[in-house]
Design a protein around this motif. Structure first.
Motif, PDB file in Angstrom:
ATOM      1  N   ALA A 417       0.827  -1.210   0.000  1.00 20.12           N
ATOM      2  CA  ALA A 417       0.000   0.000   0.000  1.00 20.12           C
ATOM      3  C   ALA A 417       0.857   1.255   0.000  1.00 20.12           C
ATOM      4  O   ALA A 417       0.533   2.253  -0.661  1.00 20.12           O
ATOM      5  CB  ALA A 417      -0.934  -0.012   1.211  1.00 20.12           C
ATOM      6  N   SER A 418       1.964   1.206   0.729  1.00 23.57           N
ATOM      7  CA  SER A 418       2.851   2.366   0.807  1.00 23.57           C
ATOM      8  C   SER A 418       3.549   2.633  -0.519  1.00 23.57           C
ATOM      9  O   SER A 418       3.571   3.767  -1.015  1.00 23.57           O
ATOM     10  CB  SER A 418       3.879   2.157   1.919  1.00 23.57           C
ATOM     11  N   VAL A 419       4.120   1.591  -1.114  1.00 20.82           N
ATOM     12  CA  VAL A 419       4.909   1.790  -2.331  1.00 20.82           C
ATOM     13  C   VAL A 419       4.016   2.141  -3.530  1.00 20.82           C
ATOM     14  O   VAL A 419       4.478   2.794  -4.479  1.00 20.82           O
ATOM     15  CB  VAL A 419       5.772   0.543  -2.630  1.00 20.82           C
ATOM     16  N   LEU A 420       2.750   1.765  -3.479  1.00 20.17           N
ATOM     17  CA  LEU A 420       1.846   2.097  -4.580  1.00 20.17           C
ATOM     18  C   LEU A 420       1.289   3.514  -4.468  1.00 20.17           C
ATOM     19  O   LEU A 420       0.628   3.993  -5.394  1.00 20.17           O
ATOM     20  CB  LEU A 420       0.685   1.108  -4.635  1.00 20.17           C
ATOM     21  N   GLY A 421       1.529   4.175  -3.341  1.00 18.76           N
ATOM     22  CA  GLY A 421       1.046   5.538  -3.185  1.00 18.76           C
ATOM     23  C   GLY A 421      -0.453   5.643  -2.977  1.00 18.76           C
ATOM     24  O   GLY A 421      -1.090   6.592  -3.444  1.00 18.76           O
ATOM     25  N   LEU A 422      -1.039   4.687  -2.257  1.00 18.05           N
ATOM     26  CA  LEU A 422      -2.471   4.725  -1.984  1.00 18.05           C
ATOM     27  C   LEU A 422      -2.747   5.654  -0.805  1.00 18.05           C
ATOM     28  O   LEU A 422      -1.996   5.672   0.176  1.00 18.05           O
ATOM     29  CB  LEU A 422      -2.989   3.318  -1.679  1.00 18.05           C
ATOM     30  N   THR A 443      -4.026   9.965  -5.302  1.00 25.71           N
ATOM     31  CA  THR A 443      -3.817  11.139  -6.146  1.00 25.71           C
ATOM     32  C   THR A 443      -3.095  10.764  -7.431  1.00 25.71           C
ATOM     33  O   THR A 443      -3.012  11.578  -8.351  1.00 25.71           O
ATOM     34  CB  THR A 443      -2.992  12.200  -5.394  1.00 25.71           C
ATOM     35  N   HIS A 444      -2.567   9.530  -7.503  1.00 26.16           N
ATOM     36  CA  HIS A 444      -1.932   9.045  -8.728  1.00 26.16           C
ATOM     37  C   HIS A 444      -3.017   8.440  -9.627  1.00 26.16           C
ATOM     38  O   HIS A 444      -3.630   7.427  -9.260  1.00 26.16           O
ATOM     39  CB  HIS A 444      -0.874   7.996  -8.408  1.00 26.16           C
TER      40      HIS A 444
END
Length: 472
Positions: A417-422, A443-444
């Motif tokens: 979840a962190s590395v995907l930018g959620l 936001t991505h």
């Protein structure tokens, strides 16, 4: 209702009803599912929510914050949890819930629930701190203070459970949760048992538990002012009564370290009073053409699910743990795994990358040796494996814009979840108890709307990955 409980029920207040901090990501989605399925709009944030962030979710009644304290030391907790708890308290919900695993696995040195309770009570206050762990929907049962969990229809006392009694990080050697928690906090504890709940004596027992103990000089200590009170849950009747007791005795606010059993208990009571719809249901998960999955769990349940996936057309690829822990070898291992999984996805198959296949996997048995050779502690090594699995998932999504992904294992879920930018998650559909299908908010643009399943090691049946792919 107990005849001694003179508090008359009132309709649910406006605004938030519950704010919670999940001690890992999979448990955080478990609590979100429990509230959403009962008709309580819920959003799970991955960073402390701001008023601006909340505006994106009008009508929300429950807010969660996904954390990682289950795998952290008391020192880390004392440094990080105060800010998290303060941000949640500021939202104004009457109950601040520290959401723990339904198997209550923890220790004085890692994931200390006792440490979290001490910090939480400093922020939230309250005259008592209820703890509800039993959750019949998840096949977890607390009876006279002892926790039981069922596997394949067979119930086990937790200290004899085939997985939790030999958990590689926090094995449960005691099923009496008061005795287990006493090693983590000196705070006084009590119990409202199933007989008292069923006979209407719960309120009287709680009153007795809350009576402060005095020393020989007649003085009471701060530790005695707000006891931790465990509440048995065996079935739907005791679940409802547990919810009644907590809600009716919440006072000006409560802090509770509980499993999602607290969510099920509160919503059962609210439903019984007519404050929530009598019948609600989440939509069924719809099928997709393919999925990508990563698994960092070493439970036998996860192992059976990996074997099922392999036998039913999934491309399953093992991530070599020893190589991941060595910086000089890590990138080559990531490239190897990505090539194999990517080839499968390009061919229209689903791909599953895993780091262990059950507790007796040679990689699990040699994990301490691998960590020592890399100069890492067990905790550091586990986090490193989770980070590698997260990097695999990120690169797969960058190369193959899939609609749905699955992550098995609490540490791995947090890293992914962190590395995907959620930024946040909401429940989209039901899949298996404790592991719903979620919608990602980000936001991505390439991540916003991604369908995500975060699954704890003990959750789901053998064909879980088939359900995630085919729905239903």
């Amino acid at each position: 209702m107990s005849p001694n409980d003179d508090h008359q029920p009132a309709p649910l207040p406006e605004g938030l009803l519950l704010a919670y901090y999940g001690d890992d990501f999979t448990g955080s989605t478990d609590a979100m599912e429990a509230m959403t399925a009962a008709g309580v709009p819920t959003v799970l944030f991955l960073a402390p929510p701001t008023p601006e962030a909340l505006q994106r979710f009008p009508g929300v009644r429950c807010v969660g914050l996904a954390g990682s304290s289950r795998g952290r030391s008391p020192e880390w907790m004392r440094a990080e949890l105060p800010q998290a708890f303060a941000s949640l308290k500021a939202l104004g919900a009457p109950i601040l819930h520290y959401k723990v695993c339904s198997t209550f696995d923890s220790s004085p040195s890692l994931g200390s629930i006792g440490c979290a309770i001490e910090i939480g009570l400093q922020h939230m206050g309250g005259h008592w701190s209820p703890t509800v762990v039993g959750a019949p929907r998840l096949r977890r049962y607390q009876v006279f203070g002892h926790l039981f969990a069922a596997v394949d229809g067979v119930g086990y006392r937790l200290d004899r459970h085939p997985t939790m009694s030999r958990h590689p990080v926090t094995p449960m050697g005691e099923s009496d949760l008061r005795r287990h928690l006493a090693a983590q906090t000196p705070r006084r504890m009590g119990l409202v048992d199933m007989v008292q709940l069923k006979s209407g004596d719960a309120h009287a027992q709680l009153t007795a538990c809350r009576q402060p103990e005095a020393d020989e000089a007649g003085a009471t200590s701060p530790q005695a002012e707000a006891p931790i009170v465990f509440i048995d849950v065996l079935d739907e009747d005791t679940l409802l009564e547990a919810g009644r007791l907590v809600w009716r005795q919440r006072g000006q606010g409560l802090f509770s370290a509980s499993s999602s059993g607290l969510c099920y208990a509160l919503t059962a009571y609210w439903r019984s009073e007519g404050w929530l719809p009598a019948h609600t249901a989440l939509p069924e998960t719809q099928p997709v053409s393919q999925i990508a999955a990563v698994s960092g769990s070493c439970s036998p349940v996860s192992a059976a699910q990996i074997r099922w996936a392999r036998a039913h057309g999934f491309a399953t690829e093992r991530l070599a743990v020893a190589a991941c822990l060595q910086p000089a070898r890590r990138e080559a291992e990531l490239q190897r795994v990505l090539a194999q999984a990517g080839q499968a996805l390009s061919a229209g198959r689903s791909a599953l990358v895993f780091s262990a296949e059950g507790p007796d996997d040679p990689e699990v048995l040699a994990f301490d040796q691998h960590a020592a050779q890399a100069g890492l502690s067990r905790t550091e090594a586990a986090r490193c494996v989770g980070a590698c699995l997260a990097e695999v998932m990120k690169r797969l999504l960058d190369q193959h814009p899939l609609r749905r992904i699955v992550v098995a294992g609490g540490d791995s879920s947090g890293e992914v979840a962190s590395v995907l930018g959620l930024d946040a998650l909401t429940v989209l559909a039901r899949l298996t108890p404790g592991a719903p299908l979620c919608r990602a908010w980000s936001t991505h643009p390439q991540r916003d709307g991604l369908e995500v399943v975060l699954k704890g090691g003990q959750m789901g049946g053998e064909s879980f990955y088939g359900q995630a792919l085919h729905g239903g």
